[in-house]
Design a protein around this motif. Sequence first.
Motif, short mmCIF file in Angstrom:
data_model
loop_
_atom_site.label_atom_id
_atom_site.label_comp_id
_atom_site.label_asym_id
_atom_site.label_seq_id
_atom_site.Cartn_x
_atom_site.Cartn_y
_atom_site.Cartn_z
N ILE A 8 -7.13 45.74 -117.49
CA ILE A 8 -6.83 45.56 -116.07
C ILE A 8 -6.44 44.09 -115.89
N ILE A 9 -5.25 43.87 -115.39
CA ILE A 9 -4.85 42.47 -115.17
C ILE A 9 -5.13 42.13 -113.72
N GLY A 10 -6.00 41.11 -113.51
CA GLY A 10 -6.37 40.71 -112.16
C GLY A 10 -7.81 41.06 -111.85
N GLN A 42 -11.95 35.77 -105.74
CA GLN A 42 -11.92 34.61 -104.84
C GLN A 42 -11.50 34.98 -103.42
N LYS A 43 -10.62 35.97 -103.31
CA LYS A 43 -10.21 36.36 -101.96
C LYS A 43 -11.34 37.12 -101.26
N VAL A 44 -12.08 37.89 -102.05
CA VAL A 44 -13.23 38.59 -101.46
C VAL A 44 -14.17 37.55 -100.88
N THR A 167 -2.75 42.41 -109.68
CA THR A 167 -2.60 40.94 -109.59
C THR A 167 -2.36 40.44 -108.17
N GLY A 168 -2.46 41.32 -107.18
CA GLY A 168 -2.30 40.88 -105.79
C GLY A 168 -0.90 40.35 -105.53
N SER A 169 -0.80 39.37 -104.64
CA SER A 169 0.53 38.87 -104.27
C SER A 169 0.89 37.65 -105.11
N PHE A 343 -3.60 32.65 -90.17
CA PHE A 343 -4.80 33.21 -89.55
C PHE A 343 -5.88 33.18 -90.63
N LYS A 344 -6.88 32.35 -90.44
CA LYS A 344 -7.77 32.03 -91.55
C LYS A 344 -8.68 33.20 -91.97
N ASP A 345 -8.92 34.14 -91.06
CA ASP A 345 -9.84 35.23 -91.40
C ASP A 345 -9.24 36.25 -92.36
N GLU A 346 -7.92 36.38 -92.34
CA GLU A 346 -7.28 37.39 -93.19
C GLU A 346 -5.78 37.16 -93.19
N PHE A 347 -5.18 37.10 -94.37
CA PHE A 347 -3.72 37.16 -94.41
C PHE A 347 -3.26 37.85 -95.69
N VAL A 348 -2.10 38.41 -95.63
CA VAL A 348 -1.58 39.19 -96.75
C VAL A 348 -0.08 38.95 -96.89
N THR A 349 0.47 39.52 -97.96
CA THR A 349 1.91 39.43 -98.17
C THR A 349 2.52 40.81 -98.02
N GLY A 375 -3.70 47.89 -105.15
CA GLY A 375 -3.91 46.72 -104.30
C GLY A 375 -2.63 46.12 -103.76
N GLU A 376 -2.69 44.83 -103.52
CA GLU A 376 -1.61 44.13 -102.82
C GLU A 376 -0.36 43.92 -103.68
N VAL A 377 -0.45 44.18 -104.97
CA VAL A 377 0.73 44.06 -105.84
C VAL A 377 1.81 45.06 -105.39
C1 LIG Z 1 -8.30 34.34 -96.27
C2 LIG Z 1 -8.18 35.81 -96.47
C3 LIG Z 1 -9.10 36.65 -95.86
C4 LIG Z 1 -8.98 38.04 -96.00
N1 LIG Z 1 -9.89 38.85 -95.38
C5 LIG Z 1 -9.78 40.18 -95.48
C6 LIG Z 1 -10.75 41.04 -94.89
O1 LIG Z 1 -11.77 40.60 -94.35
N2 LIG Z 1 -10.53 42.39 -94.96
C7 LIG Z 1 -9.44 42.93 -95.60
O2 LIG Z 1 -9.31 44.16 -95.63
N3 LIG Z 1 -8.56 42.13 -96.23
C8 LIG Z 1 -8.71 40.80 -96.20
N4 LIG Z 1 -7.80 39.98 -96.82
C9 LIG Z 1 -6.77 40.62 -97.65
C10 LIG Z 1 -7.42 41.02 -98.97
O3 LIG Z 1 -8.13 39.91 -99.47
C11 LIG Z 1 -6.37 41.46 -99.98
O4 LIG Z 1 -5.59 42.50 -99.44
C12 LIG Z 1 -7.07 41.95 -101.25
O5 LIG Z 1 -7.83 40.90 -101.80
C13 LIG Z 1 -6.09 42.48 -102.25
O6 LIG Z 1 -6.79 42.78 -103.43
P1 LIG Z 1 -6.07 42.72 -104.85
O7 LIG Z 1 -7.12 43.00 -105.85
O8 LIG Z 1 -4.85 43.53 -104.81
O9 LIG Z 1 -5.58 41.22 -104.99
P2 LIG Z 1 -6.45 39.89 -105.13
O10 LIG Z 1 -7.77 40.06 -104.47
O11 LIG Z 1 -5.56 38.81 -104.68
O12 LIG Z 1 -6.70 39.76 -106.69
C14 LIG Z 1 -5.67 39.52 -107.61
C15 LIG Z 1 -6.25 38.82 -108.81
O13 LIG Z 1 -5.27 38.77 -109.85
C16 LIG Z 1 -5.35 37.52 -110.48
N5 LIG Z 1 -4.07 37.23 -111.15
C17 LIG Z 1 -2.87 37.00 -110.58
N6 LIG Z 1 -1.94 36.75 -111.54
C18 LIG Z 1 -2.56 36.85 -112.72
C19 LIG Z 1 -2.13 36.69 -114.07
N7 LIG Z 1 -0.88 36.36 -114.37
N8 LIG Z 1 -3.04 36.85 -115.06
C20 LIG Z 1 -4.34 37.18 -114.77
N9 LIG Z 1 -4.80 37.32 -113.51
C21 LIG Z 1 -3.92 37.17 -112.48
C22 LIG Z 1 -5.65 36.57 -109.33
O14 LIG Z 1 -6.17 35.34 -109.78
C23 LIG Z 1 -6.65 37.38 -108.52
O15 LIG Z 1 -7.97 37.16 -108.90
C24 LIG Z 1 -7.92 38.60 -96.74
C25 LIG Z 1 -7.02 37.75 -97.38
C26 LIG Z 1 -7.16 36.38 -97.25
C27 LIG Z 1 -6.18 35.49 -97.94
#
Ligand SMILES: Cc1cc2nc3c(=O)[nH]c(=O)nc-3n(C[C@H](O)[C@H](O)[C@H](O)COP(=O)(O)OP(=O)(O)OC[C@H]3O[C@@H](n4cnc5c(N)ncnc54)[C@H](O)[C@@H]3O)c2cc1C
Length: 409
Positions: A8-10, A42-44, A167-169, A343-349, A375-377
């Motif tokens: 799992i990458i990410g 870290q985003k969690v 890997t999120g955004s 918006f500091k509480d939550e933002f996405v791409t 996820g957000e990817v």
């Molecule tokens: C400030 C903030 C607050 C938020 N609050 C909320 C909330 O309260 N409720 C809600 O529903 N949503 C919230 N969100 C949105 C939510 O955090 C994201 O939608 C969610 O984290 C997406 O999960 P993810 O696992 O897809 O991506 P992420 O949580 O972004 O995880 C992706 C991971 O992949 C890793 N990664 C990236 N590239 C590589 C690589 N090349 N090699 C290895 N690892 C890599 C990153 O380091 C990261 O750890 C918030 C976002 C932000 C920025």
Amino acid sequence: MKHYDVIIIGGGAAGFFAAINCVEQNPNLNICILEKNKEGLQKVKISGGGRCNVTHAEFIPQELVHNYPRGEKELLGPFHQFMTGDTIEWFDKRGVALKIEEDGRMFPVTDSSQTIIDCFLNEAQKLQIDVLYSQNVQDIEILEAQEVFQIKTKDTNFQCEKLLVATGSSVKFWKLISQLGHTIVQPVPSLFTFNINDKRIKNIPGVVAQDVEVNILKTDLSSQGPLLITHWGMSAPAILKLSAYGAVELAKMDYKFQIEINFIKQDFESCLDHLKAIKHDFGKKLVYKLPQFELPKRLWQQLVLASGMTQDTRWADVNKQELDSLTEQLTQAVFDVNGKSTFKDEFVTAGGIDLKEVNFKTFESKRVPNLYFAGEVLNIDAITGGFNFQNAWTGAFIAAKTIAKKSPL
Ligand SMILES: Cc1cc2nc3c(=O)[nH]c(=O)nc-3n(C[C@H](O)[C@H](O)[C@H](O)COP(=O)(O)OP(=O)(O)OC[C@H]3O[C@@H](n4cnc5c(N)ncnc54)[C@H](O)[C@@H]3O)c2cc1C
């Protein structure tokens, strides 16, 4: 060379959730998470102002999907497999109780995102999932003859049969995925506040109008809900919803546009009738000091001044032009927006992997067998309120279930 059944990458929300569910459903699987940072999740950690808005108390899939400007159609099926109630139960089974707030947002009862992080880290350790930090994936190759993926980080090569990208955004990672044959929808920010420099709101940060209607002029974009005046402009759901639904359109406008606000959600005529009645009944009172329509006092006062009256104008002395002008300020106030703020509480791409190229029964790529996304990817994002995490949990759960089933027990 290190070999795993599943990589799992990410190590974010989707990555951890997928890894845990995968091993739970197929304990024979040898799984690792590759995370580029020294710590995962870290985003969690910073989510929901440090409280982590885990999901939203909406239990009907057909209703839940309405909160996703991108992904609405595609998530309907997946939500029938795993949604809010399942999320609550999943965390509850692992000792994390969630609570519902008045507006439907759900948080851990501890009000701390660390509770969610601790839960994931404990589960991963218990299930002996290898979580490898400081592993920035730089290249993915498909070795077709051996039916494996070869994954390269700075100093290590990995191989696996099944690969889940979470890997999120990450713009860099989207480039890598496009090299595997996937189309990437151009990413733009979503969930932001509007910058507005206007005399009417300059000195009243913190004021909330409970239920307004906002339209973006020259577009079809409109929304309703609470509106917060900030130091830089306007925020709260009425604005954040527009930023999400208009993410692509507003980016094209370079975040310069006009909004029209109806602060009282009444039409011009009924508002005017109400003001005329007040003028008739309370002629001796000062307009400035007699707020109407349950508007916050300070906002009312700014709108009164903007209508050409002074602090000393009595209702009896209000002329037709001033009455019309106040009605206009209350029901059709136009503001210039010039830029956006985070918006500091939550933002996405908004943007990411084109949804047409993913099978939403399994979250597997339609282009590359044994490649999964969660996820957000993906080109999925939601309005604020816990929906973005729900997308991560749902996609991760279904991908994990598919991988667990497809691998030998
Ligand atoms: C400030 C903030 C607050 C938020 N609050 C909320 C909330 O309260 N409720 C809600 O529903 N949503 C919230 N969100 C949105 C939510 O955090 C994201 O939608 C969610 O984290 C997406 O999960 P993810 O696992 O897809 O991506 P992420 O949580 O972004 O995880 C992706 C991971 O992949 C890793 N990664 C990236 N590239 C590589 C690589 N090349 N090699 C290895 N690892 C890599 C990153 O380091 C990261 O750890 C918030 C976002 C932000 C920025």
